[in-house]
Design a protein around this motif. Sequence first.
Motif, PDB file in Angstrom:
ATOM      1  N   ARG A 157     -18.355   3.443   6.952  1.00  0.00           N
ATOM      2  CA  ARG A 157     -19.542   2.899   7.598  1.00  0.00           C
ATOM      3  C   ARG A 157     -20.700   3.862   7.361  1.00  0.00           C
ATOM      4  N   GLN A 158     -21.922   3.333   7.409  1.00  0.00           N
ATOM      5  CA  GLN A 158     -23.088   4.150   7.059  1.00  0.00           C
ATOM      6  C   GLN A 158     -23.129   5.435   7.876  1.00  0.00           C
ATOM      7  N   ASP A 159     -23.299   6.553   7.149  1.00  0.00           N
ATOM      8  CA  ASP A 159     -23.433   7.879   7.753  1.00  0.00           C
ATOM      9  C   ASP A 159     -22.149   8.349   8.440  1.00  0.00           C
ATOM     10  N   SER A 160     -21.039   7.651   8.198  1.00  0.00           N
ATOM     11  CA  SER A 160     -19.784   8.003   8.864  1.00  0.00           C
ATOM     12  C   SER A 160     -18.907   8.834   7.956  1.00  0.00           C
ATOM     13  N   ARG A 161     -18.124   9.721   8.589  1.00  0.00           N
ATOM     14  CA  ARG A 161     -17.148  10.536   7.886  1.00  0.00           C
ATOM     15  C   ARG A 161     -15.725  10.168   8.285  1.00  0.00           C
ATOM     16  N   LYS A 162     -15.616   9.203   9.161  1.00  0.00           N
ATOM     17  CA  LYS A 162     -14.319   8.833   9.721  1.00  0.00           C
ATOM     18  C   LYS A 162     -13.658   7.774   8.849  1.00  0.00           C
ATOM     19  N   ILE A 163     -12.382   7.998   8.522  1.00  0.00           N
ATOM     20  CA  ILE A 163     -11.623   7.024   7.748  1.00  0.00           C
ATOM     21  C   ILE A 163     -11.059   5.961   8.683  1.00  0.00           C
ATOM     22  N   ASP A 164     -11.409   4.720   8.415  1.00  0.00           N
ATOM     23  CA  ASP A 164     -10.930   3.594   9.218  1.00  0.00           C
ATOM     24  C   ASP A 164     -10.019   2.736   8.338  1.00  0.00           C
ATOM     25  N   PRO A 165      -8.692   2.835   8.514  1.00  0.00           N
ATOM     26  CA  PRO A 165      -7.767   2.078   7.659  1.00  0.00           C
ATOM     27  C   PRO A 165      -7.962   0.567   7.761  1.00  0.00           C
ATOM     28  N   LYS A 166      -8.504   0.084   8.880  1.00  0.00           N
ATOM     29  CA  LYS A 166      -8.680  -1.360   9.077  1.00  0.00           C
ATOM     30  C   LYS A 166      -9.998  -1.872   8.517  1.00  0.00           C
ATOM     31  N   PHE A 167     -10.849  -0.974   8.019  1.00  0.00           N
ATOM     32  CA  PHE A 167     -12.169  -1.379   7.535  1.00  0.00           C
ATOM     33  C   PHE A 167     -12.070  -1.842   6.086  1.00  0.00           C
ATOM     34  N   LYS A 168     -12.419  -3.096   5.850  1.00  0.00           N
ATOM     35  CA  LYS A 168     -12.416  -3.699   4.523  1.00  0.00           C
ATOM     36  C   LYS A 168     -11.075  -3.464   3.807  1.00  0.00           C
ATOM     37  N   ASN A 169     -11.084  -2.891   2.592  1.00  0.00           N
ATOM     38  CA  ASN A 169      -9.843  -2.764   1.814  1.00  0.00           C
ATOM     39  C   ASN A 169      -9.238  -1.362   1.898  1.00  0.00           C
ATOM     40  N   ASN A 170      -9.614  -0.606   2.929  1.00  0.00           N
ATOM     41  CA  ASN A 170      -9.174   0.788   3.029  1.00  0.00           C
ATOM     42  C   ASN A 170      -7.657   0.938   3.121  1.00  0.00           C
ATOM     43  N   GLU A 171      -6.994   0.015   3.810  1.00  0.00           N
ATOM     44  CA  GLU A 171      -5.550   0.159   4.010  1.00  0.00           C
ATOM     45  C   GLU A 171      -4.810   0.180   2.670  1.00  0.00           C
ATOM     46  N   ALA A 172      -5.188  -0.709   1.762  1.00  0.00           N
ATOM     47  CA  ALA A 172      -4.540  -0.753   0.447  1.00  0.00           C
ATOM     48  C   ALA A 172      -4.878   0.476  -0.374  1.00  0.00           C
ATOM     49  N   GLU A 173      -6.137   0.951  -0.304  1.00  0.00           N
ATOM     50  CA  GLU A 173      -6.548   2.121  -1.069  1.00  0.00           C
ATOM     51  C   GLU A 173      -5.814   3.373  -0.585  1.00  0.00           C
ATOM     52  N   LEU A 174      -5.670   3.512   0.719  1.00  0.00           N
ATOM     53  CA  LEU A 174      -4.967   4.665   1.273  1.00  0.00           C
ATOM     54  C   LEU A 174      -3.488   4.633   0.905  1.00  0.00           C
ATOM     55  N   ALA A 175      -2.922   3.444   0.833  1.00  0.00           N
ATOM     56  CA  ALA A 175      -1.518   3.317   0.443  1.00  0.00           C
ATOM     57  C   ALA A 175      -1.320   3.772  -1.000  1.00  0.00           C
ATOM     58  N   THR A 176      -2.320   3.540  -1.847  1.00  0.00           N
ATOM     59  CA  THR A 176      -2.244   4.001  -3.230  1.00  0.00           C
ATOM     60  C   THR A 176      -2.199   5.524  -3.287  1.00  0.00           C
ATOM     61  N   VAL A 177      -3.026   6.172  -2.467  1.00  0.00           N
ATOM     62  CA  VAL A 177      -3.080   7.637  -2.450  1.00  0.00           C
ATOM     63  C   VAL A 177      -1.755   8.229  -1.975  1.00  0.00           C
ATOM     64  N   THR A 178      -1.323   7.833  -0.789  1.00  0.00           N
ATOM     65  CA  THR A 178      -0.102   8.418  -0.227  1.00  0.00           C
ATOM     66  C   THR A 178       1.127   8.007  -1.027  1.00  0.00           C
ATOM     67  N   GLY A 179       1.129   6.775  -1.548  1.00  0.00           N
ATOM     68  CA  GLY A 179       2.266   6.318  -2.339  1.00  0.00           C
ATOM     69  C   GLY A 179       2.443   7.112  -3.615  1.00  0.00           C
ATOM     70  N   SER A 180       1.324   7.462  -4.271  1.00  0.00           N
ATOM     71  CA  SER A 180       1.396   8.250  -5.501  1.00  0.00           C
ATOM     72  C   SER A 180       1.988   9.630  -5.230  1.00  0.00           C
ATOM     73  N   ILE A 181       1.575  10.239  -4.128  1.00  0.00           N
ATOM     74  CA  ILE A 181       2.086  11.566  -3.783  1.00  0.00           C
ATOM     75  C   ILE A 181       3.571  11.495  -3.430  1.00  0.00           C
TER      76      ILE A 181
ATOM     77  N   ASP B 291     -17.560  16.118   3.331  1.00  0.00           N
ATOM     78  CA  ASP B 291     -16.914  15.767   4.598  1.00  0.00           C
ATOM     79  C   ASP B 291     -15.970  14.587   4.422  1.00  0.00           C
ATOM     80  N   ARG B 292     -16.390  13.599   3.619  1.00  0.00           N
ATOM     81  CA  ARG B 292     -15.534  12.431   3.408  1.00  0.00           C
ATOM     82  C   ARG B 292     -14.289  12.796   2.603  1.00  0.00           C
ATOM     83  N   ALA B 293     -14.456  13.678   1.640  1.00  0.00           N
ATOM     84  CA  ALA B 293     -13.294  14.132   0.878  1.00  0.00           C
ATOM     85  C   ALA B 293     -12.334  14.907   1.777  1.00  0.00           C
ATOM     86  N   ASP B 294     -12.889  15.752   2.675  1.00  0.00           N
ATOM     87  CA  ASP B 294     -12.054  16.476   3.641  1.00  0.00           C
ATOM     88  C   ASP B 294     -11.280  15.507   4.534  1.00  0.00           C
ATOM     89  N   ALA B 295     -11.954  14.414   4.930  1.00  0.00           N
ATOM     90  CA  ALA B 295     -11.308  13.427   5.790  1.00  0.00           C
ATOM     91  C   ALA B 295     -10.127  12.768   5.077  1.00  0.00           C
TER      92      ALA B 295
END
Length: 317
Positions: A200-224, A259-263
């Motif tokens: 969200r604008q000016d936000s640093r917080k990761i929201d898994p329920k926001f738009k397609n974030n849940e699938a993108e995060l699954a790609t990251v953790t799944g690869s690791i 900050d977003r990368a840290d999050a």
Amino acid sequence: MRKVIYTIGFLLCLPLLGHAQQGGLVHVKVLDEQVKKNGREVDVRFTLDLTDVKLGGQESLRLHPVVVAKEGQKELVLSPVVVDGKIRSRVHEREKALKGISATDGAYTVVRRRNGKPQQVEYTATLPYEPWMAQSRLVLRQQVTGCLECAGKELATEESPVRNTFLQLFRPQYSTAFVQPEKETVKVRDEVRVARLQFRQDSRKIDPKFKNNEAELATVTGSIEAVKTNSDLKITGVYITGYASPEGTVEYNLKLSKDRADALAAYAQKDTRLDALLWHVTGAGEDWEGLREEVKKHPKLLRIDDVLKIIDECEGD
């Protein structure tokens, strides 16, 4: 069992995104082709030798350089070189003079062929780099049209490979050693994934329920996790680079991207329980290229050409 050491990198961004060769075309030679990647662009340079080409007075030859993806699902057609016979050249010139347009409009260059005489065309082009180009090939397509009565009728079409591997991203460096090296026991490889997370604008917080974030995060953790559970693999580092959209100041966006990368690192570390010392996080600031790709997705955007011009000409903040 041999171990394979992996270094995994993630790119966190906005949701946008030498020797001469001859072509196989009849009588057309392609010489000194060069392809070089410069940052986000690819420079292409080669010479078309027309010396052996013989055209009838009414004939017109179009030579289209084309970058074709490995599986053929994508291609990029570059501006053609038009070679006209004596009469056809005059026809095109007359069309331009009387109507203001001609069949040669949009050509890289137009050449009047003088049969029996040496002629060459130096061709250069700068292309926006896209990942599929690394596995693509460069070909030359020939189209021949003929007399006035059949103007526009395709008489012949041929295609010749110019460069089977268009662009090599990774070029091995070889050297001669005085001592025979020992047999390699460990291989080191890099895996790169792109996570297009929505903030969200000016936000640093990761929201898994926001738009397609849940699938993108699954790609990251799944690869690791896939690497962690393979006994032949060992993770030596996870590198995350963050980006931000261009609104705001350069300094602010640089901090926001970090900050977003840290999050993302904190989120993935919590899920994967990977050693904190393996995480390396940086912020790259503003993603102008990503903004441009996002704008291009909306061709009906008001004054889109002006918007793209501002993006392309922006220097600094």
